[in-house]
Design a protein around this motif. Structure first.
Motif, short mmCIF file in Angstrom:
data_model
loop_
_atom_site.label_atom_id
_atom_site.label_comp_id
_atom_site.label_asym_id
_atom_site.label_seq_id
_atom_site.Cartn_x
_atom_site.Cartn_y
_atom_site.Cartn_z
N ALA A 94 25.57 33.21 25.78
CA ALA A 94 27.00 33.36 26.30
C ALA A 94 27.92 32.57 25.51
O ALA A 94 27.70 31.60 24.90
N SER A 95 29.48 32.67 25.62
CA SER A 95 30.21 31.84 25.27
C SER A 95 30.67 30.77 26.19
O SER A 95 30.71 30.91 27.36
N ALA A 96 30.84 29.37 25.79
CA ALA A 96 31.54 28.65 26.58
C ALA A 96 32.94 28.26 25.99
O ALA A 96 33.16 27.75 24.94
N VAL A 97 33.78 28.15 26.88
CA VAL A 97 35.39 28.24 26.76
C VAL A 97 35.91 27.35 27.57
O VAL A 97 35.66 27.17 28.85
N ALA A 98 36.74 26.41 27.11
CA ALA A 98 37.49 25.18 28.06
C ALA A 98 38.44 25.92 28.74
O ALA A 98 39.42 26.44 28.41
N ALA A 99 38.29 25.61 30.22
CA ALA A 99 39.27 25.99 31.07
C ALA A 99 40.51 25.28 30.98
O ALA A 99 41.68 25.63 31.61
N VAL A 100 40.26 23.83 30.86
CA VAL A 100 41.16 22.77 30.79
C VAL A 100 40.80 22.14 29.62
O VAL A 100 39.79 22.27 28.88
N HIS A 155 32.60 35.78 48.32
CA HIS A 155 31.46 34.98 47.83
C HIS A 155 31.88 34.20 46.48
O HIS A 155 31.61 32.95 46.19
N ALA A 156 32.60 34.89 45.64
CA ALA A 156 32.82 34.23 44.31
C ALA A 156 33.64 32.92 44.57
O ALA A 156 33.64 31.96 44.30
N LEU A 157 34.75 33.31 45.32
CA LEU A 157 35.79 32.03 45.93
C LEU A 157 34.89 30.69 46.58
O LEU A 157 35.10 29.73 46.35
N LEU A 158 33.91 31.14 47.44
CA LEU A 158 33.33 30.19 48.30
C LEU A 158 32.42 29.45 47.07
O LEU A 158 32.24 28.21 47.34
N ARG A 159 31.79 30.03 46.14
CA ARG A 159 30.77 29.44 45.33
C ARG A 159 31.92 28.47 44.43
O ARG A 159 31.38 27.20 44.21
N ILE A 160 32.97 28.77 44.12
CA ILE A 160 33.71 27.96 43.35
C ILE A 160 34.36 26.79 43.99
O ILE A 160 34.14 25.71 43.48
N VAL A 161 34.67 27.02 45.25
CA VAL A 161 35.25 25.97 45.92
C VAL A 161 34.15 24.97 46.28
O VAL A 161 34.32 23.65 46.43
N SER A 162 32.79 25.49 46.49
CA SER A 162 31.63 24.54 46.81
C SER A 162 31.51 23.52 45.68
O SER A 162 30.80 22.53 45.61
N GLN A 163 31.62 24.23 44.31
CA GLN A 163 31.30 23.41 43.33
C GLN A 163 32.51 22.58 42.60
O GLN A 163 32.27 21.48 41.97
N SER A 164 33.72 23.00 42.81
CA SER A 164 34.86 22.49 42.07
C SER A 164 36.15 22.40 43.26
O SER A 164 37.29 22.49 42.68
N PHE A 176 40.99 23.75 39.08
CA PHE A 176 41.34 23.84 37.68
C PHE A 176 42.04 25.16 37.68
O PHE A 176 41.89 25.82 38.66
N PRO A 177 42.72 25.45 36.71
CA PRO A 177 43.52 26.60 36.71
C PRO A 177 42.74 28.09 36.77
O PRO A 177 41.70 28.10 36.00
N ILE A 178 42.67 29.06 37.58
CA ILE A 178 42.31 30.12 37.50
C ILE A 178 42.95 31.08 37.84
O ILE A 178 43.85 31.22 38.78
N THR A 179 42.88 32.28 37.15
CA THR A 179 43.85 33.46 37.13
C THR A 179 43.28 34.69 38.13
O THR A 179 42.07 34.61 38.22
N ARG A 180 43.98 35.41 38.54
CA ARG A 180 43.60 36.62 39.18
C ARG A 180 42.45 37.56 38.24
O ARG A 180 41.62 37.98 38.71
N VAL A 207 43.53 32.35 52.53
CA VAL A 207 43.85 31.72 51.32
C VAL A 207 45.41 31.56 50.92
O VAL A 207 46.30 32.15 51.61
N ARG A 208 45.71 30.73 49.98
CA ARG A 208 46.98 30.60 49.36
C ARG A 208 47.03 30.67 47.99
O ARG A 208 46.11 29.99 47.37
N SER A 209 47.62 31.64 47.15
CA SER A 209 47.59 31.66 45.94
C SER A 209 48.83 31.44 45.09
O SER A 209 49.82 31.74 45.73
N GLY A 210 48.73 31.08 43.92
CA GLY A 210 49.93 30.74 43.05
C GLY A 210 49.61 30.98 41.60
O GLY A 210 48.51 31.49 41.28
N ARG A 211 50.43 30.49 40.84
CA ARG A 211 50.41 30.91 39.46
C ARG A 211 48.93 29.83 39.08
O ARG A 211 49.11 28.66 38.78
N GLN A 212 47.78 30.49 38.51
CA GLN A 212 46.76 29.86 38.41
C GLN A 212 46.26 28.91 39.36
O GLN A 212 45.43 28.06 38.90
N LYS A 213 46.59 29.16 40.64
CA LYS A 213 46.00 28.43 41.78
C LYS A 213 45.59 29.03 42.58
O LYS A 213 46.30 30.04 43.18
#
Length: 235
Positions: A94-100, A155-164, A176-180, A207-213
């Protein structure tokens, strides 16, 4: 200049190693900076190195033969990645891309055999990483085939918040910035569906969502959605 051993001394991959061992590990490494959205390596590129993320966040992206992109997971600080050599591969899957903006340590593949034989903790950490990612991939495949879309996104959101996740007064914020669109690519759904569900969950105080948050304001309620024990909006 040689890197300071304190950069890696507290990381799980190097637990229990003394200063001399850490210096030996760092003697073969190079440090690189990758700006946001730049590629550390590409899918099916020849695998000549393996890596550790020193700072930042990296998204792992798989592209199908038809050109459809899926975000497989996010790499967080202190994690090994790109360890194709440990899987017997000659190319990156797979590719590895810098999110920040990221700082990455890279070792040549020629250092792999020596590092894992001299430092069993390092090798064990690498294979635990591979094992946990295989389990995560299997869980995602099961989710895609058996769960409704709101469960997959929860599930995806719970995984991400548990990791980051980062605790804030409002809840647990993805650090980190994450888009819809990113969430859609992680869960095999559409941008429209993700937007509709996040808006509904925001109305419900989950949840609360904003631009890339994205901030999970009620983790327990989101867990109930992921387990199909709370009625969410229809897909």
């Amino acid at each position: 200049m040689p890197l300071d051993r304190s950069l890696i001394s507290g990381l799980p991959a190097f637990a229990g190693l003394d200063g001399k061992d850490l210096d030996a590990i760092l003697s073969r490494v190079r440090s690189s900076r990758f700006p946001k959205d730049s590629e550390v390596f590409g899918q099916e590129e020849e695998a000549t190195s393996f890596f550790l993320l020193l700072s930042g966040h990296i998204r792992v992206v798989r592209t199908s033969p038809e050109g459809h992109q899926v975000i497989a997971r996010y790499i967080t600080e202190g994690e090994l990645f790109g360890i194709a050599i440990a899987m017997g591969r000659t190319t990156y899957p797979a590719s590895a891309v810098a999110a920040v903006d990221c700082v990455v340590l890279a070792w040549p593949n020629s250092a792999w055999a020596e590092l894992q034989s001299r430092f069993p903790t390092f090798g064990a950490s690498a294979y635990r990483t591979i094992g946990s990612r295989l389990q995560e991939t299997q869980a995602q495949v099961m989710e895609m085939s058996t769960q409704q879309v709101e469960q997959r996104i929860a599930h995806a959101l719970l995984r991400i918040v548990s990791q980051s996740g980062r605790k804030t007064p409002e809840g647990i914020e993805i650090d980190f910035p994450i888009t819809r669109q990113d969430i859609a690519e992680m869960t095999g759904t559409t941008l429209h569906t993700v937007s509709r569900l996040l808006s509904a969950w925001e109305d419900q105080g989950i949840v609360r969502s904003g631009r890339q948050k994205v901030t999970v304001t009620d983790p327990h309620a989101l867990m109930l959605v992921s387990e199909n024990r709370r009625k969410g909006p229809a897909a």
